[in-house]
Enzyme design. Sequence first.
Site, short mmCIF file in Angstrom:
data_model
loop_
_atom_site.label_atom_id
_atom_site.label_comp_id
_atom_site.label_asym_id
_atom_site.label_seq_id
_atom_site.Cartn_x
_atom_site.Cartn_y
_atom_site.Cartn_z
N TRP A 219 41.40 72.85 11.78
CA TRP A 219 41.90 72.24 13.00
C TRP A 219 41.59 70.62 12.84
O TRP A 219 42.02 69.78 13.51
CB TRP A 219 41.39 72.71 14.15
N ASP A 220 40.32 70.45 11.87
CA ASP A 220 39.86 69.23 11.37
C ASP A 220 40.98 68.04 11.25
O ASP A 220 40.92 67.17 11.77
CB ASP A 220 39.02 69.16 10.31
N LYS B 178 26.39 74.96 18.36
CA LYS B 178 26.84 74.29 17.01
C LYS B 178 27.53 72.95 17.54
O LYS B 178 26.61 71.81 16.54
CB LYS B 178 27.55 75.18 16.17
N GLN B 179 28.50 72.96 18.19
CA GLN B 179 28.93 71.62 18.75
C GLN B 179 29.65 72.07 20.07
O GLN B 179 29.45 73.16 20.28
CB GLN B 179 29.99 71.26 17.85
N GLU C 4 31.23 77.44 17.03
CA GLU C 4 31.17 79.00 16.13
C GLU C 4 29.85 79.61 16.17
O GLU C 4 29.83 80.74 15.72
CB GLU C 4 31.70 78.56 15.02
#
Lengths: 679, 679
Positions: B359-360, B615-616, B502
């Site tokens: 998706w980056d 993680k984010q 994640e």
Amino acid sequence: MNYLQYNAGTGSKENWVVREAVFDPRYLGKCESIFCLGNGYLNVRSALEERYVGETRDLLVTGTFNRADETEVTELPNLPDITNVDILLDGKRFRMDAGTLQEYRRELDLQTGELSRHVVWASPEGNRVKLDFFRFVSKENEHLIGGKLEITPLSQEVKIGIHSGIDGRVTNSGAQHFLEGSKRVYEGEYLEMVSRTNQSGVTAAVHTTHRVFLNGKAQTVPALPVISRRTIENQMEIVVPAGETLVVEKLSCVHTSRDLAYEKLSSEEAAKRTAADGLSVLRTARQEGYDRLFEKSREAWRLYWEPRDVKITCENGFDQLALRFALYHLAIMAKTDDSRVGIGAKGMSGEGYKGHSFWDTEIFILPYFMFTDPGAAKTLLEYRYHTLGGAYAKAKEYGFLGAMYPWESAWADDGEVTPKLGGADVVTGKPIPILTGELEQHVSADIAYTVWQYWLMTGDREFMERCGVEIITQTGRFWASRLEWNPEKKQFEINDVIGPDEYKEHVNNNAYTNYMAHYNMELALKLIRELREQEPVFYTGLCARLPLEETEREISEKLDLIYLPQPDDRGLIPQFDGYFGLREIDLTPYKDRETVGTIYNDYNAEQINGIMVLKQADLLVLFYLLDDLFPAELKEKNYMFYEAHTLHDSSLSKSTHCVLACDLGLSEQAYRGFTRAPA
Amino acid sequence: MNYLQYNAGTGSKENWVVREAVFDPRYLGKCESIFCLGNGYLNVRSALEERYVGETRDLLVTGTFNRADETEVTELPNLPDITNVDILLDGKRFRMDAGTLQEYRRELDLQTGELSRHVVWASPEGNRVKLDFFRFVSKENEHLIGGKLEITPLSQEVKIGIHSGIDGRVTNSGAQHFLEGSKRVYEGEYLEMVSRTNQSGVTAAVHTTHRVFLNGKAQTVPALPVISRRTIENQMEIVVPAGETLVVEKLSCVHTSRDLAYEKLSSEEAAKRTAADGLSVLRTARQEGYDRLFEKSREAWRLYWEPRDVKITCENGFDQLALRFALYHLAIMAKTDDSRVGIGAKGMSGEGYKGHSFWDTEIFILPYFMFTDPGAAKTLLEYRYHTLGGAYAKAKEYGFLGAMYPWESAWADDGEVTPKLGGADVVTGKPIPILTGELEQHVSADIAYTVWQYWLMTGDREFMERCGVEIITQTGRFWASRLEWNPEKKQFEINDVIGPDEYKEHVNNNAYTNYMAHYNMELALKLIRELREQEPVFYTGLCARLPLEETEREISEKLDLIYLPQPDDRGLIPQFDGYFGLREIDLTPYKDRETVGTIYNDYNAEQINGIMVLKQADLLVLFYLLDDLFPAELKEKNYMFYEAHTLHDSSLSKSTHCVLACDLGLSEQAYRGFTRAPA
């Protein structure tokens, strides 16, 4: 190679220890090979624990042949590595080629099979640390590999990091034989990697575990498991005060589905057993520890050497050491209880020659085993019996009868496995075709010759009846069908071959090949006739499965008409038709070089074919094998002539010249040959 | 990373040059990646010419995906290396980690795409030599790689040996993608290696040639061709007096059968062309030489930067350099004229993420291209159109309708290519299952969102009609079929997913996923209805190939009943059901570490699932994308809360936090995020 002190060791160790006194990264490869450890089942190339540019880490297990892909030939695959241990001293990698190496010696004790390294090293920041390394491959349990590191900070406290595990990223020069395996840590202590070769389906299970001690006291250091692509390792960190000693043992074991113990199992069952047995062996090993395991292996070496050590009286201890060094390598390269496997031309000390068996086994190695360990000799000759299928197939493929042995041989089913292409042709820029698989045919006679030698020495009737007769008669039959009739000269010839001297391709009537083929056929005939007369019942039974009548007829019709090159008026036998007419060049630039084959830098194969130069001297090998056939005077003349034209670019070359010189009473030359022959 | 002087360059070069001022072998990998050279077609990881332990040489070409064996997923294979040049000074390998490095700097000039290294080195024997290295990947001819070495002995005459060629022994961490290729030297000058991937059958032709000058004068140095297993090289030797300069140019080129130019050819025809075209390109290049070839590439970079350079007013020049650094890497990672290929998550600067698109691309990379190069943005979105087949197949496999995009995407036909296993579970000792391929589903909404953004920015009707409508409506249909009815709460939910964060697996009603799915469905509905009303003819045609009626019905039935997580009484939106009930731990030990993911050293995935750690931050990405949906006060509260619980262990994390902080007027935090976000 003056960096090696061959004549090391004092007292009871005198002439038992090979020592490297100076670390020189240029000789990494040589030392990895020279210091190789093994037990016939597996060999560990002696790469250093820490990594260096140019290193080659090899862990090879006999019989595990695999063909990486359609463009390759089968070879012994490089198993996941367990020799690498990264040592971090205050966060920086220990490496002897940075900082200052204040003390260094590496020693292989041939008597015990232990490799050790003793280092005092000052980091670029001046931090002095003593490091001692020990490693052995067990002769008591062929699956086991023991390692031990002792690290003593000398000048100040050091935070020591150890990254150590199993590395499946190794390849054979870029060819990857193994599928990505399964990776697992058991109880935080036992690392496991189980992988399978991509073509032959051989499963290899590699296990490793670490034990840590500080000043002799067992430590429980938290070991972080790290699993990455094709690797699994433990990472440990411990602060060690100056003067105290950290000991890390790394115990590993290797099992493969090709192991003799699993011979009767299906490959699925064998594969399962590898992982379970590996873990079980390692659990026991961990209880025992490095010192006890090494002690057991040392005892096995003691029992090995006791009846086998050859003691010589010599002025130079090197000679004694060199002899033992050769015996040591013969010991680690041969799996003497497993007739499914041969001996690789380079043993298993590296990837060279791919673990393939050549004529080297019969002509250069088997004499030793015949005299010292006839059982081992029998096992090795049984391997040739198992590969008869490939020999019959090769004969058929080329339109001949009988058994035409592969020039290079691997797993029994594989047949001919000689690669097709080699290094660069300096003229055309293309890879040089390798023709030996097609043209170097003398191996069939070499095997027959050695079977006969074995019979003469052992009188092993069982082997001869089961294997030997078939090998000798059917290689004999091959030669009979191979002969070419020259209607002009009214003689049978053998044309378009390569002899032992591989610098000459497509030659006619190579003396070595013709004489040995003749000898092979003669043997076959003699054997058939004697059996028929003296063992009629056995003979009749044998005829049911072997074409002995045909063989006898085909050989007897031709034997006496075979052309055997004769001496000219100078007393010189031509190596092949037209040899004496070749061009002479100054060979000085190519003699006694650091690497072999330097003549290829200036000439290509086609050009070398026209030059009076030898890689090794065919005639001398012939004299060595068929000793009685030639008078001493003739031998000496030919020795002088051919020695002058030989570059000794085959490692097999000097030993023959040495024996011949010895026979001829040329002591000085013989001794020089002895001191310079590769062990 | 204080060994890097980001803010280098003066005068016209100010804030254009990334400089490494100290050589530290610990950062080999980082620098190889940071200094990476490329042009979208190929990338060369910037390993140094001479070899070091720990180096990774990568030459990756877009679209050449191959699956090395059944245990691996497809990835960009590492092509034979041409960066390695062994330099022998009086017979000893030049290496900066031995001897004394008296001067050192390495610079990447972002403006010209040239990497240079300037070294004054004293050998351990005290022999001083100046070495200057230059390298570029041509932006003018995408196949070309130029290298140049200048060696000047300072203290005495030096015999300089150069061993340089093509090395096919490289792997992807041990996985070998290429069969042993054909090797050939043409006219003693052009080295060629042509090899083929073992599964996808992609042929890669690598050619290299050398030009040698002494004090500016072309030299004819005898170059010995050496062909070994998987390698071909030239070995040269020349004696250079003190003060004189030897220049060796190494010009290389790469062609593969996947090249866009060969798109219409059969794979056999394309394979043939690679070798012929490579040799032809290199012959021309050799006439031009390094300087001229570089000049042409530099001009292409100038034209590239002219409209694209973003100039900012800043106190710290680093900020300007960092921005350009990001633009540089965006330039080298994207093949903007080839819609058959996506952008790898790590570009092509290394083997990480295997060249797969995540998706980056849509969320983090495409905004740049949409604003600066809409044509490139279109190409990248067309790639997603080409991969719809895999998205339909994945939806079907999981029992859904419409298009469920692969989490990781490679060659268009490959479908889902996410690997199944990752690093070690610290508790069980087993590899951690990678669940993102199954559970991280938001990518479908991310792609639809970005297609709509593209439409809004460009009004590109042709693209929308051909590709965009299908992507948006069929991902919308996927979500409609994916929804789960909760009879108790009378709402549609999305359970058992992974959001952008994640560190949390198998979560229910992930706020990011639910909101984005809702948005995706809303878009689809809107698009279908508008088309029917405003473009009835086009709509009817479209219905013939797309199930638009069904899609509309399925979405409209469910859209308003989708559960969208709402703020609690503190104004905080839970990242997923039950998030606020998770255990709090002290996160300090895991924040701002040198490596990411250190929490895995203490907790396994299952345990992390129960801890209030990120993680984010999903919510922040959501705020960033659906900006208008949430009031500023709510955003700020959530920013503060989630920022405190975020480890930023994804390289995507900080940029989002930075943008959000900026939007919220938190300038200091925004600036800190900007300075620390990975470029």
